[in-house]
Design a protein around this motif. Sequence first.
Motif, PDB file in Angstrom:
ATOM      1  N   HIS A   1     -11.396  64.521  55.616  1.00  0.00           N
ATOM      2  CA  HIS A   1     -11.532  63.885  53.896  1.00  0.00           C
ATOM      3  C   HIS A   1      -9.614  64.310  52.981  1.00  0.00           C
ATOM      4  CE1 HIS A   1     -12.426  68.299  52.943  1.00  0.00           C
ATOM      5  NE2 HIS A   1     -11.734  68.184  52.088  1.00  0.00           N
ATOM      6  N   ALA A   2      -9.383  63.131  52.864  1.00  0.00           N
ATOM      7  CA  ALA A   2      -8.384  63.699  51.884  1.00  0.00           C
ATOM      8  C   ALA A   2      -9.201  64.466  50.457  1.00  0.00           C
ATOM      9  CB  ALA A   2      -7.635  62.203  51.832  1.00  0.00           C
ATOM     10  N   GLU A   3      -8.059  65.333  50.415  1.00  0.00           N
ATOM     11  CA  GLU A   3      -8.312  66.137  48.738  1.00  0.00           C
ATOM     12  C   GLU A   3      -7.975  65.226  47.654  1.00  0.00           C
ATOM     13  OE1 GLU A   3      -6.085  69.835  48.727  1.00  0.00           O
ATOM     14  OE2 GLU A   3      -7.560  70.873  50.152  1.00  0.00           O
ATOM     15  N   ALA A   4      -9.381  64.957  46.559  1.00  0.00           N
ATOM     16  CA  ALA A   4      -8.999  63.966  45.395  1.00  0.00           C
ATOM     17  C   ALA A   4      -7.664  64.282  44.683  1.00  0.00           C
ATOM     18  CB  ALA A   4     -10.454  63.642  45.616  1.00  0.00           C
ATOM     19  N   ALA A   5      -7.789  65.473  43.844  1.00  0.00           N
ATOM     20  CA  ALA A   5      -6.708  66.055  43.117  1.00  0.00           C
ATOM     21  C   ALA A   5      -5.840  66.148  44.005  1.00  0.00           C
ATOM     22  CB  ALA A   5      -7.407  67.610  42.605  1.00  0.00           C
ATOM     23  N   THR A   6      -5.144  66.061  45.121  1.00  0.00           N
ATOM     24  CA  THR A   6      -3.677  66.053  45.435  1.00  0.00           C
ATOM     25  C   THR A   6      -3.017  64.793  46.110  1.00  0.00           C
ATOM     26  OG1 THR A   6      -3.991  68.022  46.900  1.00  0.00           O
ATOM     27  CG2 THR A   6      -3.083  66.862  46.794  1.00  0.00           C
ATOM     28  N   THR A   7      -4.357  63.456  45.920  1.00  0.00           N
ATOM     29  CA  THR A   7      -3.848  62.958  46.396  1.00  0.00           C
ATOM     30  C   THR A   7      -3.881  61.324  45.563  1.00  0.00           C
ATOM     31  OG1 THR A   7      -5.158  62.562  49.017  1.00  0.00           O
ATOM     32  CG2 THR A   7      -4.745  60.824  47.990  1.00  0.00           C
ATOM     33  N   VAL A   8      -4.948  61.723  44.277  1.00  0.00           N
ATOM     34  CA  VAL A   8      -4.722  61.071  43.478  1.00  0.00           C
ATOM     35  C   VAL A   8      -3.797  61.924  42.731  1.00  0.00           C
ATOM     36  CG1 VAL A   8      -5.720  60.304  41.260  1.00  0.00           C
ATOM     37  CG2 VAL A   8      -6.822  60.103  43.054  1.00  0.00           C
ATOM     38  N   GLY A   9      -3.137  62.780  41.992  1.00  0.00           N
ATOM     39  CA  GLY A   9      -2.370  63.205  41.046  1.00  0.00           C
ATOM     40  C   GLY A   9      -0.527  63.300  41.860  1.00  0.00           C
ATOM     41  N   LEU A  10      -0.353  63.329  43.044  1.00  0.00           N
ATOM     42  CA  LEU A  10       0.588  63.561  43.466  1.00  0.00           C
ATOM     43  C   LEU A  10       0.814  61.695  44.277  1.00  0.00           C
ATOM     44  CD1 LEU A  10       1.099  66.581  46.073  1.00  0.00           C
ATOM     45  CD2 LEU A  10       1.695  66.359  43.396  1.00  0.00           C
ATOM     46  N   GLY A  11      -0.168  61.418  44.486  1.00  0.00           N
ATOM     47  CA  GLY A  11       0.461  59.759  44.621  1.00  0.00           C
ATOM     48  C   GLY A  11       0.562  58.785  43.699  1.00  0.00           C
ATOM     49  N   LEU A  12       0.080  59.524  42.492  1.00  0.00           N
ATOM     50  CA  LEU A  12       0.752  58.349  40.953  1.00  0.00           C
ATOM     51  C   LEU A  12       2.100  59.688  40.336  1.00  0.00           C
ATOM     52  CD1 LEU A  12       0.177  57.520  38.320  1.00  0.00           C
ATOM     53  CD2 LEU A  12      -1.042  59.820  36.779  1.00  0.00           C
ATOM     54  N   LEU A  13       2.475  60.529  41.023  1.00  0.00           N
ATOM     55  CA  LEU A  13       4.125  61.111  40.460  1.00  0.00           C
ATOM     56  C   LEU A  13       4.164  60.148  41.646  1.00  0.00           C
ATOM     57  CD1 LEU A  13       5.814  63.222  39.533  1.00  0.00           C
ATOM     58  CD2 LEU A  13       5.138  64.139  41.201  1.00  0.00           C
ATOM     59  N   TRP A  14       4.207  59.585  42.723  1.00  0.00           N
ATOM     60  CA  TRP A  14       4.795  58.779  43.402  1.00  0.00           C
ATOM     61  C   TRP A  14       5.291  57.942  43.127  1.00  0.00           C
ATOM     62  CZ3 TRP A  14       4.097  54.564  46.409  1.00  0.00           C
ATOM     63  CH2 TRP A  14       4.611  53.884  47.199  1.00  0.00           C
ATOM     64  N   LEU A  15       4.302  56.912  42.347  1.00  0.00           N
ATOM     65  CA  LEU A  15       4.602  55.638  41.992  1.00  0.00           C
ATOM     66  C   LEU A  15       5.331  55.852  40.739  1.00  0.00           C
ATOM     67  CD1 LEU A  15       3.998  53.080  41.913  1.00  0.00           C
ATOM     68  CD2 LEU A  15       1.761  53.928  40.367  1.00  0.00           C
ATOM     69  N   LEU A  16       5.575  56.482  39.689  1.00  0.00           N
ATOM     70  CA  LEU A  16       6.543  57.304  38.865  1.00  0.00           C
ATOM     71  C   LEU A  16       7.988  57.531  38.976  1.00  0.00           C
ATOM     72  CD1 LEU A  16       3.993  58.949  36.546  1.00  0.00           C
ATOM     73  CD2 LEU A  16       4.116  56.489  36.428  1.00  0.00           C
ATOM     74  N   VAL A  17       7.749  58.221  40.652  1.00  0.00           N
ATOM     75  CA  VAL A  17       9.561  58.548  40.988  1.00  0.00           C
ATOM     76  C   VAL A  17       9.908  56.911  41.580  1.00  0.00           C
ATOM     77  CG1 VAL A  17      10.811  59.860  42.397  1.00  0.00           C
ATOM     78  CG2 VAL A  17       8.746  61.096  41.422  1.00  0.00           C
ATOM     79  N   VAL A  18       9.377  56.174  42.529  1.00  0.00           N
ATOM     80  CA  VAL A  18       9.392  55.578  43.248  1.00  0.00           C
ATOM     81  C   VAL A  18       9.881  54.190  41.898  1.00  0.00           C
ATOM     82  CG1 VAL A  18       9.197  53.060  44.208  1.00  0.00           C
ATOM     83  CG2 VAL A  18       8.320  55.570  45.356  1.00  0.00           C
ATOM     84  N   LEU A  19       9.426  54.264  40.736  1.00  0.00           N
ATOM     85  CA  LEU A  19       9.839  53.208  39.763  1.00  0.00           C
ATOM     86  C   LEU A  19      10.654  53.454  39.353  1.00  0.00           C
ATOM     87  CD1 LEU A  19       5.816  52.129  38.595  1.00  0.00           C
ATOM     88  CD2 LEU A  19       7.582  50.756  40.319  1.00  0.00           C
ATOM     89  N   ALA A  20      11.511  55.061  38.982  1.00  0.00           N
ATOM     90  CA  ALA A  20      12.585  55.627  38.156  1.00  0.00           C
ATOM     91  C   ALA A  20      13.033  54.728  39.064  1.00  0.00           C
ATOM     92  CB  ALA A  20      11.589  56.888  37.869  1.00  0.00           C
ATOM     93  N   LEU A  21      12.945  55.634  40.641  1.00  0.00           N
ATOM     94  CA  LEU A  21      14.076  55.422  40.762  1.00  0.00           C
ATOM     95  C   LEU A  21      15.071  53.595  41.247  1.00  0.00           C
ATOM     96  CD1 LEU A  21      13.571  57.271  44.117  1.00  0.00           C
ATOM     97  CD2 LEU A  21      15.073  57.853  42.389  1.00  0.00           C
ATOM     98  N   THR A  22      13.699  52.503  41.528  1.00  0.00           N
ATOM     99  CA  THR A  22      13.789  50.979  41.200  1.00  0.00           C
ATOM    100  C   THR A  22      14.739  51.084  39.801  1.00  0.00           C
ATOM    101  OG1 THR A  22      11.821  50.355  42.046  1.00  0.00           O
ATOM    102  CG2 THR A  22      13.494  49.411  40.933  1.00  0.00           C
ATOM    103  N   PHE A  23      14.782  51.434  38.775  1.00  0.00           N
ATOM    104  CA  PHE A  23      15.487  51.018  37.800  1.00  0.00           C
ATOM    105  C   PHE A  23      16.675  51.878  37.629  1.00  0.00           C
ATOM    106  CE2 PHE A  23      11.198  49.915  35.920  1.00  0.00           C
ATOM    107  CZ  PHE A  23      11.581  48.539  35.146  1.00  0.00           C
ATOM    108  N   ALA A  24      16.877  53.157  38.395  1.00  0.00           N
ATOM    109  CA  ALA A  24      17.876  53.758  38.929  1.00  0.00           C
ATOM    110  C   ALA A  24      19.301  53.281  39.457  1.00  0.00           C
ATOM    111  CB  ALA A  24      17.954  55.324  39.126  1.00  0.00           C
ATOM    112  N   VAL A  25      18.921  52.658  40.502  1.00  0.00           N
ATOM    113  CA  VAL A  25      19.343  51.415  41.529  1.00  0.00           C
ATOM    114  C   VAL A  25      19.448  50.431  41.664  1.00  0.00           C
ATOM    115  CG1 VAL A  25      19.326  51.576  43.958  1.00  0.00           C
ATOM    116  CG2 VAL A  25      18.532  53.830  43.234  1.00  0.00           C
TER     117      VAL A  25
END
Length: 447
Positions: A171-195
Motif C-alpha cells: 500500500h502507498a502511505e497516504a500522508a507521505t504520498t499526498v504531502g510530498l506529492g503536493l510539495l513535488w508539484l509546487l517545486v515543479v511549478l516554481a521551477l517552471t517559472f524560474a526556467v
Amino acid sequence: MPQEPTTTAPGPPGVLRGWLDALAVVLAGIAAMAAVAALGLWAAGADSLPGGGFPYVLAGALALAVGGSVQLDGGAGFFAQVDAGITAMPLSVGLVGALVMAEVFLRQLRFRAVAGGVELLGRVARTAAVWVVALVLLTLAARHTFVVPLGNDLAQQLGGALGLTPEIGFHAEAATTVGLGLLWLLVVLALTFAVSRRAPLPRGLVPFQQAVRPAAFAMLLVLLVCVAIGLVAGLVTAVVHGNARETLALLLLALPNLVWLALGLGLGAQWHGHLVGALGLPVPDALSTVLRGPDGSAATIDLGTLAEQNGLVWLLLPMAAVLLLAAGFLTAYRSPREVRLWQHAVRLGAAAAVTMLLVGVWSRVSAAYGLSVLGVGVGEGGLGDLLGSVLGDTGPAASLGGGSLSLSPQLWVAVPLAAAWGVVAGLLGGLLAAGRGRRGEIPADDR
C-alpha cells in the motif's frame, strides 16, 4: 466618451474555466507518467504478476514517482511474515510528468508577458487542489493483496495442516504520498517559472527575471543533455548486449537516477549506500560492485572507488566540466550585455547548487524487504519470488526472500562543490561570451 464594448473569450465562465485548466494540467501529467511507468513495468516483468495486480503496481509506481513511499506487508499470522518498504523515485516517470505538466500549464498562459500575482496564485492553488484529489485517488488505488503458495514443500504442508493462507500486500502511505506529492508539484511549478521565458510574471518580479532565468535554464539543459546521453548509451547497450527488455525497463523507470548521479560524481560529490541481493535492473557493473560492501556494510561511491572497478569512470570528470562550461556560456549569452562577469559567476553558482540539492534529494533510494516462514527464508517459486516481482527484482535476492538497497548523497559536500563549479564555469562562460556576438537586451514581448 462612450466606452468600447468589451468582449469575452468564448467558453466556460471564468471560475469554471480555471478549474478546467487545472484539471487539464493534472490529467496530462498523470496520463504521461502512467504511460511511461506502464511500459517500464511491463519491460521489468510486472505484467506477469498474479491476480491482475499490474494496475495496482502501476499506481504504486506513480506514487513513488512524486515522492511517496510504498510499504509491503502480509504473511500468515505467526507462520509467515513480510517486512518491506520502498522509498525511491523512478525519475524517468517523474521527469516526463513534470515536463508535460509544465508545458500544459504554460500553454494556458501563452501570448502574455505579464500576469497578475492574484491570478497566478489562483491558478497554482486550483492546480494544487486538483492534484491533491488525484493523489488521494492514487493512494487508494495503490494497494493490493496477493494470495500465493509458500513455495517450500515443508512450509506448504505445514500451512495446509494449519489452514493458513499466506498473503502479501502493499500500500502507498497516504500522508507521505499526498504531502510530498503536493510539495513535488509546487517545486515543479516554481521551477517552471524560474526556467521558462514563456512564463508571465507579476510586474513587480519582471526586473528580477534576468537574474534567475538564464542560469536556471542552462542547468535544466545540462540535466536534459545528461538524460539524452544516457538514453543513447542505453540503446546502444541494448543492441550490443541483447538485453533489450531489461535495458528498456531501466530507461523508462530510472535513467535520470543514474545519469544525474554520474553528473554529481563528475563534480566530485559522494554518495553512500549498500546493496544486498540483486538490483533487478541492468546497472553499471562498477556501481553494483562498489555497493556490495563486505557483510552489507555501507560503501562510499565516488570517482575513486568506481575507477577501481573501471578506469573509464574518470571520463565523468571532463564530461561534467564541459557541460558546466557550456552552461556558463549559455547563461552569459542569454543575459543582457550590462550584466557583470561576477554576476554571471554568482548566478550560475547558485543555480548549480540548487540543481545538485534537488538531484541529491530526488536520487535517494531506500528499499528493504525480508520474508520468513517460521524464521526460515522462503525458497524459490513462492512468496519470495512474488515479493521480488513487486519490487521489480526477480534475481537471487527475491528467491532467498530478502534484500536491501540504500543510496544517499553527502549533500553538505555535494552542494558547495556544485556551487564552486558553477562560479568557475560562470566566469569562464562569461569570458567566452564576451568575445562573441551574444544576445543583448531581451525584448519585453519575448520574455
